[in-house]
Write a protein that holds these residues in place. Sequence first.
Motif, PDB file in Angstrom:
ATOM      1  N   MET A 285       3.876  -2.500   8.133  1.00  0.00           N
ATOM      2  CA  MET A 285       5.339  -2.571   8.220  1.00  0.00           C
ATOM      3  C   MET A 285       5.846  -3.974   7.881  1.00  0.00           C
ATOM      4  SD  MET A 285       6.374  -0.077  11.426  1.00  0.00           S
ATOM      5  CE  MET A 285       5.102  -0.570  12.594  1.00  0.00           C
ATOM      6  N   ILE A 286       5.161  -5.000   8.386  1.00  0.00           N
ATOM      7  CA  ILE A 286       5.556  -6.379   8.080  1.00  0.00           C
ATOM      8  C   ILE A 286       5.398  -6.659   6.592  1.00  0.00           C
ATOM      9  CG2 ILE A 286       4.929  -8.795   8.447  1.00  0.00           C
ATOM     10  CD1 ILE A 286       4.035  -7.902  11.303  1.00  0.00           C
ATOM     11  N   THR A 287       4.296  -6.199   6.021  1.00  0.00           N
ATOM     12  CA  THR A 287       4.025  -6.444   4.602  1.00  0.00           C
ATOM     13  C   THR A 287       5.064  -5.763   3.717  1.00  0.00           C
ATOM     14  OG1 THR A 287       1.649  -6.612   5.061  1.00  0.00           O
ATOM     15  CG2 THR A 287       2.295  -6.226   2.779  1.00  0.00           C
ATOM     16  N   LEU A 288       5.422  -4.526   4.037  1.00  0.00           N
ATOM     17  CA  LEU A 288       6.454  -3.828   3.266  1.00  0.00           C
ATOM     18  C   LEU A 288       7.758  -4.612   3.288  1.00  0.00           C
ATOM     19  CD1 LEU A 288       5.850  -0.111   4.329  1.00  0.00           C
ATOM     20  CD2 LEU A 288       5.271  -1.163   2.137  1.00  0.00           C
ATOM     21  N   THR A 289       8.139  -5.092   4.463  1.00  0.00           N
ATOM     22  CA  THR A 289       9.399  -5.842   4.590  1.00  0.00           C
ATOM     23  C   THR A 289       9.360  -7.114   3.753  1.00  0.00           C
ATOM     24  OG1 THR A 289       9.670  -5.007   6.837  1.00  0.00           O
ATOM     25  CG2 THR A 289      10.981  -6.921   6.220  1.00  0.00           C
ATOM     26  N   ALA A 290       8.248  -7.847   3.821  1.00  0.00           N
ATOM     27  CA  ALA A 290       8.137  -9.092   3.070  1.00  0.00           C
ATOM     28  C   ALA A 290       8.192  -8.843   1.571  1.00  0.00           C
ATOM     29  CB  ALA A 290       6.842  -9.805   3.444  1.00  0.00           C
ATOM     30  N   LEU A 291       7.569  -7.759   1.112  1.00  0.00           N
ATOM     31  CA  LEU A 291       7.574  -7.459  -0.316  1.00  0.00           C
ATOM     32  C   LEU A 291       8.952  -7.043  -0.798  1.00  0.00           C
ATOM     33  CD1 LEU A 291       4.150  -5.581  -0.536  1.00  0.00           C
ATOM     34  CD2 LEU A 291       4.667  -7.882  -1.390  1.00  0.00           C
ATOM     35  N   VAL A 292       9.683  -6.305   0.041  1.00  0.00           N
ATOM     36  CA  VAL A 292      11.065  -5.959  -0.301  1.00  0.00           C
ATOM     37  C   VAL A 292      11.907  -7.225  -0.418  1.00  0.00           C
ATOM     38  CG1 VAL A 292      13.170  -4.814   0.514  1.00  0.00           C
ATOM     39  CG2 VAL A 292      10.963  -3.661   0.725  1.00  0.00           C
ATOM     40  N   ALA A 293      11.743  -8.127   0.531  1.00  0.00           N
ATOM     41  CA  ALA A 293      12.560  -9.347   0.561  1.00  0.00           C
ATOM     42  C   ALA A 293      12.372 -10.185  -0.692  1.00  0.00           C
ATOM     43  CB  ALA A 293      12.205 -10.173   1.794  1.00  0.00           C
TER      44      ALA A 293
END
Length: 378
Positions: A308-316
């Motif tokens: 979940m953290i990785t998905l958010t960082a990649l979106v950002a």
Amino acid sequence: MTDTLLHHLDEGAPTAPPLLLGPSLGTSTALWDGVAPELATSHRVIRWDLPGHGGSSPGLIGPGATVDDLARLVLALADALGIERFAYAGVSIGGAVGLHLAVHHPERLTSLAVICSSAHFGDGARWRERAASVRGEGLAPLVETADSRWFTPGFSVPALLEDHRTADPGAYAACCDALAAFDIRDRLPEVAVPTLLIAGREDPATPPEHLREIADAVPGAQLTELPGASHLAPAERPAAVRAALRGHLTGDPASGMAVRRAVLGDAHVDRAQSRTTGFTARFQDFISRYAWGEVWTDTTLSRRERSMITLTALVAHGHLDELAMHVRAARRNGLAPEEIGAVLLQSAVYCGVPAANSAFAVAQRVLAEEDGPGGADS
């Protein structure tokens, strides 16, 4: 390459810890095709050919040869490459070379892995008979029975059979002479380097009890038995051999590469490894050791939470290619499609609607590929 050195392949970063890989009788460097590229992300891997096999000159060995002769050729190769100390792994006669080096040249080895091999290859007369037969009739009769000697029923590697077919009969026979004379059983307690033994449970040539004998005699040795493997385990069970060797070489069986494969999948990691060059090898090693071996193995957060953290960082940051890869990883780590959608919706609030819009498009495509048009099969 001159005729005075063993033919070899040199893979990985020149500054990485060196690892020499020895072949089995009748094969070439191709025996390690399923293992060496991944090990080359963390080591400088040198695979070598026996005399008269692959690209090595048959003139490097002659009748009455010994394993000591082969070991000296390996040391000459290491010297020519500027390698003083190295880890070593070898199969069958290649493993015998490793045992000889550990006993007679311990100052050169940092660790040893002996695979489908022995400290004594049985009745010397049988090997001398094979040598005489090959000198008189060539290798064709042996090639016909190679599959049954090398692999479990129904498995074969045509490239290795071709290696066997094209080996020089005289050099092959000289290697048989070396096996006939080899017996290092009384010296095994002298082996002082970290030692791994790998046995194929269905190996008729060097059955598991041969490896157990070595494991019982070498102080601190570790033994791994591979189900579904015969004599050429690196060809038949490459993933298992890779994992065992990486754990032995790094001292960490739960290595970063194992976690990387568990999260991203074998297909993705295999593609990344196949594209590794000398220029990118250190970066691949960095990813495996640091990102996957230290961060992703930290148990403070679960893999679900890390996804979940990785998905958010990649979106950002708008890394959409990486996002597609990690949507697949998130599914592998147990996130349902609706949970992935919730993460992207949260990202819309804090990273911006345009970024989330692009992310939803990528995620919808990946989920459709993974789970079908509805993307709802969790």
